[in-house]
Design an enzyme around this catalytic site. Sequence first.
Site, PDB file in Angstrom:
ATOM      1  N   GLU A 197       0.813  -1.674  -0.163  1.00 43.39           N
ATOM      2  CA  GLU A 197      -0.080  -0.636  -0.240  1.00 43.39           C
ATOM      3  C   GLU A 197       1.109   1.382   0.092  1.00 43.39           C
ATOM      4  O   GLU A 197       1.489   1.413   0.480  1.00 43.39           O
ATOM      5  CB  GLU A 197      -1.143  -0.121   1.303  1.00 43.39           C
TER       6      GLU A 197
ATOM      7  N   ASP B 166      -4.962   9.195   9.560  1.00 44.64           N
ATOM      8  CA  ASP B 166      -3.755   9.119   9.567  1.00 44.64           C
ATOM      9  C   ASP B 166      -3.252   9.296  11.026  1.00 44.64           C
ATOM     10  O   ASP B 166      -3.519  10.738  11.752  1.00 44.64           O
ATOM     11  CB  ASP B 166      -2.162   9.270   9.043  1.00 44.64           C
TER      12      ASP B 166
END
EC number: 4.2.1.20
Length: 258
Positions: free
Chosen positions: A47, A58
Site C-alpha cells: 500500500e 492518519d
Amino acid sequence: MGVEKIKAAFENGKKAFIPYVMGGDGGFEKLKERIRFLDEAGASIVEIGIPFSDPVADGPTIQRAGKRALDSGVTVKGIFQALIEVRKEVQIPFVLMTYLNPVLAFGKERFIENCIEAGVDGIIVPDLPYEEQNIIASLLREVNIALIPLVTVTSPIERIEKITSESEGFVYAVTVAGVTGVRQNFKEEIHSYLEKVKSHVNLPVVAGFGISTKEHVEEMVTICDGVVVGSKVIELLENEKREEICELIYATKQKEEA
C-alpha cells in the site's frame, strides 16, 4: 493487473500481509528500494500513501512521513513515475491510499491514466463517502482497478453490506475508532466485529489501523484474511529494523497452515 491480481493474493486460503509506505518519504529511490525489499520479503500487496496536507485518518507516524514527503517537494506525478520504474522489476500488487483532494487536484481521469501506466491494482480513498463514490468508482471499474471499501466498528451491518455490495478487491476493516497508529491491544468487541463483517461480505476482509506486533498479526489473521501494517512498518523502515518486518510477514504466513 487490477482486481484479479488482488484476488490472487488471497487465493487458496492465503493470508495477506499488506505493508504501508509513504510515497516519496526519503526520496523516490528509497520508495523504489523499499517496494523491492517488501516484494522480496514476501509481502502480499504493498500500500503506497499519497502525501496530503490534511490527513484526517492518519496517526502521528504516518502524518510525519507525509509531512517529510511534502516538505521535500514530492508530487503525485513524481510518485507515479517512481511506480512506473519499479513496476518493471516487481509483480507485487500496488494499492494506493489517497485522500480525495489529491485525486481531484491532479484530475481524476489523468490520475486513473497514471494508475494504469504505473500498474496500480487498487485504490483506497478514506475520506470518500459511499454516497459519493461514483465520483471515481465507475471510471475505476472500466479499467479494472479495485476501489477498496473501508468499514468501521461503528458501521451498522446494513451499511457494511451496502458499502461492500459493489466493491472489489478486499474489504478494509478499520479495527479501532480514531486514527492510525500503534496500539497495545484490541478490545474483545473487535473480534466479534470482524467475525460479523466476515459473515456478511463476499470479499476477503483485511484488518488495519493499530496493528504493530506479531501477536496482533496472529490475533487478526486468525479471524480475517490479512492485515495492513502502516505506522509500525514506517518506524521499522526508518530505523533499518527490516528483520522485524520479515517477522511480521512470517507471523502472517504461519496462519496459512493453521
